[in-house]
Design a protein around this motif. Sequence first.
Motif, PDB file in Angstrom:
ATOM      1  N   SER A 131       0.813  -1.218   0.000  1.00  0.00           N
ATOM      2  CA  SER A 131       0.000   0.000   0.000  1.00  0.00           C
ATOM      3  C   SER A 131       0.849   1.271   0.000  1.00  0.00           C
ATOM      4  CB  SER A 131      -0.925   0.023   1.223  1.00  0.00           C
ATOM      5  OG  SER A 131      -1.867  -1.025   1.158  1.00  0.00           O
ATOM      6  N   PHE A 132       2.157   1.116   0.207  1.00  0.00           N
ATOM      7  CA  PHE A 132       3.016   2.279   0.371  1.00  0.00           C
ATOM      8  C   PHE A 132       4.050   2.454  -0.735  1.00  0.00           C
ATOM      9  CE2 PHE A 132       1.715   0.634   4.518  1.00  0.00           C
ATOM     10  CZ  PHE A 132       1.028   1.722   5.021  1.00  0.00           C
ATOM     11  N   LYS A 133       4.210   1.454  -1.599  1.00  0.00           N
ATOM     12  CA  LYS A 133       5.226   1.527  -2.650  1.00  0.00           C
ATOM     13  C   LYS A 133       4.597   1.242  -4.008  1.00  0.00           C
ATOM     14  CE  LYS A 133       8.978   0.289   0.453  1.00  0.00           C
ATOM     15  NZ  LYS A 133      10.034  -0.679   0.808  1.00  0.00           N
ATOM     16  N   LYS A 134       4.829   2.117  -4.959  1.00  0.00           N
ATOM     17  CA  LYS A 134       4.310   1.938  -6.313  1.00  0.00           C
ATOM     18  C   LYS A 134       5.116   0.848  -7.011  1.00  0.00           C
ATOM     19  CE  LYS A 134       1.488   3.649  -9.513  1.00  0.00           C
ATOM     20  NZ  LYS A 134       0.030   3.681  -9.341  1.00  0.00           N
ATOM     21  N   ILE A 135       4.444  -0.177  -7.510  1.00  0.00           N
ATOM     22  CA  ILE A 135       5.119  -1.341  -8.089  1.00  0.00           C
ATOM     23  C   ILE A 135       4.621  -1.576  -9.519  1.00  0.00           C
ATOM     24  CG2 ILE A 135       5.513  -3.829  -7.859  1.00  0.00           C
ATOM     25  CD1 ILE A 135       4.894  -3.444  -4.824  1.00  0.00           C
ATOM     26  N   ASP A 136       5.550  -1.728 -10.444  1.00  0.00           N
ATOM     27  CA  ASP A 136       5.211  -2.091 -11.826  1.00  0.00           C
ATOM     28  C   ASP A 136       5.377  -3.586 -12.060  1.00  0.00           C
ATOM     29  OD1 ASP A 136       4.736   0.622 -12.780  1.00  0.00           O
ATOM     30  OD2 ASP A 136       6.892   0.914 -12.534  1.00  0.00           O
ATOM     31  N   ILE A 137       6.445  -4.167 -11.494  1.00  0.00           N
ATOM     32  CA  ILE A 137       6.732  -5.589 -11.659  1.00  0.00           C
ATOM     33  C   ILE A 137       7.041  -6.200 -10.303  1.00  0.00           C
ATOM     34  CG2 ILE A 137       8.215  -7.336 -12.722  1.00  0.00           C
ATOM     35  CD1 ILE A 137       6.773  -5.881 -14.862  1.00  0.00           C
ATOM     36  N   LEU A 138       6.299  -7.253  -9.941  1.00  0.00           N
ATOM     37  CA  LEU A 138       6.619  -8.033  -8.757  1.00  0.00           C
ATOM     38  C   LEU A 138       7.318  -9.305  -9.207  1.00  0.00           C
ATOM     39  CD1 LEU A 138       6.416  -8.853  -5.741  1.00  0.00           C
ATOM     40  CD2 LEU A 138       4.174  -9.853  -6.281  1.00  0.00           C
ATOM     41  N   ILE A 139       8.521  -9.540  -8.688  1.00  0.00           N
ATOM     42  CA  ILE A 139       9.237 -10.792  -8.924  1.00  0.00           C
ATOM     43  C   ILE A 139       9.185 -11.578  -7.626  1.00  0.00           C
ATOM     44  CG2 ILE A 139      11.436 -11.862  -9.534  1.00  0.00           C
ATOM     45  CD1 ILE A 139      12.194  -9.324 -11.014  1.00  0.00           C
ATOM     46  N   SER A 140       8.602 -12.770  -7.681  1.00  0.00           N
ATOM     47  CA  SER A 140       8.397 -13.525  -6.445  1.00  0.00           C
ATOM     48  C   SER A 140       8.645 -15.010  -6.648  1.00  0.00           C
ATOM     49  CB  SER A 140       6.966 -13.325  -5.935  1.00  0.00           C
ATOM     50  OG  SER A 140       6.715 -14.112  -4.779  1.00  0.00           O
ATOM     51  N   ASP A 141       9.156 -15.650  -5.603  1.00  0.00           N
ATOM     52  CA  ASP A 141       9.191 -17.107  -5.593  1.00  0.00           C
ATOM     53  C   ASP A 141       7.767 -17.593  -5.353  1.00  0.00           C
ATOM     54  OD1 ASP A 141       9.952 -19.756  -5.490  1.00  0.00           O
ATOM     55  OD2 ASP A 141      11.498 -19.462  -3.972  1.00  0.00           O
ATOM     56  N   LEU A 142       7.462 -18.801  -5.792  1.00  0.00           N
ATOM     57  CA  LEU A 142       6.165 -19.399  -5.489  1.00  0.00           C
ATOM     58  C   LEU A 142       6.176 -20.020  -4.096  1.00  0.00           C
ATOM     59  CD1 LEU A 142       5.018 -21.084  -8.832  1.00  0.00           C
ATOM     60  CD2 LEU A 142       3.669 -19.510  -7.450  1.00  0.00           C
ATOM     61  N   VAL A 143       7.300 -20.636  -3.738  1.00  0.00           N
ATOM     62  CA  VAL A 143       7.419 -21.302  -2.439  1.00  0.00           C
ATOM     63  C   VAL A 143       8.098 -20.357  -1.463  1.00  0.00           C
ATOM     64  CG1 VAL A 143       8.328 -23.284  -1.195  1.00  0.00           C
ATOM     65  CG2 VAL A 143       7.601 -23.538  -3.575  1.00  0.00           C
ATOM     66  N   LEU A 144       7.372 -19.970  -0.414  1.00  0.00           N
ATOM     67  CA  LEU A 144       7.888 -19.038   0.584  1.00  0.00           C
ATOM     68  C   LEU A 144       7.523 -19.544   1.978  1.00  0.00           C
ATOM     69  CD1 LEU A 144       6.652 -15.730  -1.117  1.00  0.00           C
ATOM     70  CD2 LEU A 144       9.061 -16.425  -0.889  1.00  0.00           C
ATOM     71  N   PRO A 145       8.260 -19.135   2.993  1.00  0.00           N
ATOM     72  CA  PRO A 145       7.855 -19.505   4.358  1.00  0.00           C
ATOM     73  C   PRO A 145       6.518 -18.848   4.691  1.00  0.00           C
ATOM     74  CG  PRO A 145       9.621 -17.857   4.385  1.00  0.00           C
ATOM     75  CD  PRO A 145       9.478 -18.305   2.968  1.00  0.00           C
ATOM     76  N   GLY A 146       5.636 -19.596   5.338  1.00  0.00           N
ATOM     77  CA  GLY A 146       4.303 -19.044   5.617  1.00  0.00           C
ATOM     78  C   GLY A 146       3.436 -19.109   4.378  1.00  0.00           C
ATOM     79  N   GLN A 147       2.840 -18.008   4.007  1.00  0.00           N
ATOM     80  CA  GLN A 147       1.973 -17.967   2.831  1.00  0.00           C
ATOM     81  C   GLN A 147       2.812 -17.998   1.555  1.00  0.00           C
ATOM     82  OE1 GLN A 147      -0.133 -14.318   3.965  1.00  0.00           O
ATOM     83  NE2 GLN A 147      -1.959 -15.532   4.375  1.00  0.00           N
ATOM     84  N   ASN A 148       2.249 -18.599   0.492  1.00  0.00           N
ATOM     85  CA  ASN A 148       3.024 -18.733  -0.739  1.00  0.00           C
ATOM     86  C   ASN A 148       2.938 -17.475  -1.612  1.00  0.00           C
ATOM     87  OD1 ASN A 148       0.684 -18.909  -2.543  1.00  0.00           O
ATOM     88  ND2 ASN A 148       0.353 -20.960  -1.693  1.00  0.00           N
ATOM     89  N   GLY A 149       3.701 -17.505  -2.720  1.00  0.00           N
ATOM     90  CA  GLY A 149       3.763 -16.349  -3.598  1.00  0.00           C
ATOM     91  C   GLY A 149       2.442 -15.992  -4.245  1.00  0.00           C
ATOM     92  N   LEU A 150       1.550 -16.962  -4.420  1.00  0.00           N
ATOM     93  CA  LEU A 150       0.242 -16.667  -5.011  1.00  0.00           C
ATOM     94  C   LEU A 150      -0.583 -15.758  -4.095  1.00  0.00           C
ATOM     95  CD1 LEU A 150      -0.875 -20.069  -6.590  1.00  0.00           C
ATOM     96  CD2 LEU A 150      -0.374 -17.934  -7.798  1.00  0.00           C
ATOM     97  N   VAL A 151      -0.402 -15.913  -2.788  1.00  0.00           N
ATOM     98  CA  VAL A 151      -1.131 -15.064  -1.833  1.00  0.00           C
ATOM     99  C   VAL A 151      -0.694 -13.607  -2.002  1.00  0.00           C
ATOM    100  CG1 VAL A 151      -1.525 -14.572   0.605  1.00  0.00           C
ATOM    101  CG2 VAL A 151      -1.448 -16.942  -0.190  1.00  0.00           C
ATOM    102  N   ALA A 152       0.623 -13.397  -2.100  1.00  0.00           N
ATOM    103  CA  ALA A 152       1.129 -12.034  -2.317  1.00  0.00           C
ATOM    104  C   ALA A 152       0.608 -11.478  -3.636  1.00  0.00           C
ATOM    105  CB  ALA A 152       2.653 -12.041  -2.303  1.00  0.00           C
ATOM    106  N   PHE A 153       0.589 -12.313  -4.661  1.00  0.00           N
ATOM    107  CA  PHE A 153       0.097 -11.919  -5.976  1.00  0.00           C
ATOM    108  C   PHE A 153      -1.355 -11.466  -5.893  1.00  0.00           C
ATOM    109  CE2 PHE A 153      -1.216 -13.931 -10.294  1.00  0.00           C
ATOM    110  CZ  PHE A 153      -1.414 -12.679 -10.845  1.00  0.00           C
ATOM    111  N   GLU A 154      -2.197 -12.248  -5.256  1.00  0.00           N
ATOM    112  CA  GLU A 154      -3.616 -11.914  -5.151  1.00  0.00           C
ATOM    113  C   GLU A 154      -3.815 -10.593  -4.404  1.00  0.00           C
ATOM    114  OE1 GLU A 154      -6.121 -13.362  -6.568  1.00  0.00           O
ATOM    115  OE2 GLU A 154      -5.096 -15.110  -7.372  1.00  0.00           O
ATOM    116  N   LYS A 155      -3.025 -10.379  -3.358  1.00  0.00           N
ATOM    117  CA  LYS A 155      -3.148  -9.138  -2.595  1.00  0.00           C
ATOM    118  C   LYS A 155      -2.701  -7.944  -3.424  1.00  0.00           C
ATOM    119  CE  LYS A 155      -4.059  -7.014   1.275  1.00  0.00           C
ATOM    120  NZ  LYS A 155      -5.426  -7.000   1.856  1.00  0.00           N
TER     121      LYS A 155
END
Length: 208
Positions: free
Chosen positions: A44-68
């Motif tokens: 909510s605080f940083k303007k983002i054009d491209i998110l580069i993310s792993d799919l497998v992460l500790p806790g919630q996975n990369g798809l959760v971050a993507f959806e948010k």
Amino acid sequence: MIRFYLIDDHPAIRKGIQSMIQNIPEFSLVGEASSAEEAIADFSFKKIDILISDLVLPGQNGLVAFEKLKVIQPHAKVVFLTMMKDWDFVKKAYLSGAYGYIPKDSDTEYIETSIREIISGKKIFPEEILSILPIGSEWEEIRSKLQDLSKREREILELIAKGNLNREIAEKLGISIRTVEGHRSNLIEKLSLNSAQSLVRLAAKLFG
């Protein structure tokens, strides 16, 4: 300037991508995180054009971050940089609207070239995925409609794909059969289908 955000729990991977981004004048790294939860707090605080993310992460996975991120900054493009080869999971990323899947063992030149193509609007996925994905203008329209579904509607669609009946879906999700029937009706309408049978066929093609 293209603004990047990076999520990966391996410091060496983050450092490598950070170095690549910083060496390209028109690229800028606006933030990085080691988990989806940490990243989501930044969205909510940083303007983002491209998110580069792993799919497998500790806790919630990369798809959760993507959806948010899609909710907060719908213009942002997402590319998954990962070693995961669970094609069902990668297929889900594609159907959710991701722009790319890049193996972590790719060389820097390939990663940079792929990211530039993604910036231009091209989707980058391996042939193993493209061969089983629904491709074409008709499917692109359906994929776009899928992104408008609620989390619960997507859950029900995936359960339908696995052959679950209304009673079984209701038991698994802890909701009433009537609620499941209502969600089925909404899915038929939102996906511009004409029958319950067509919903079952589409679910099987997408998530079967």
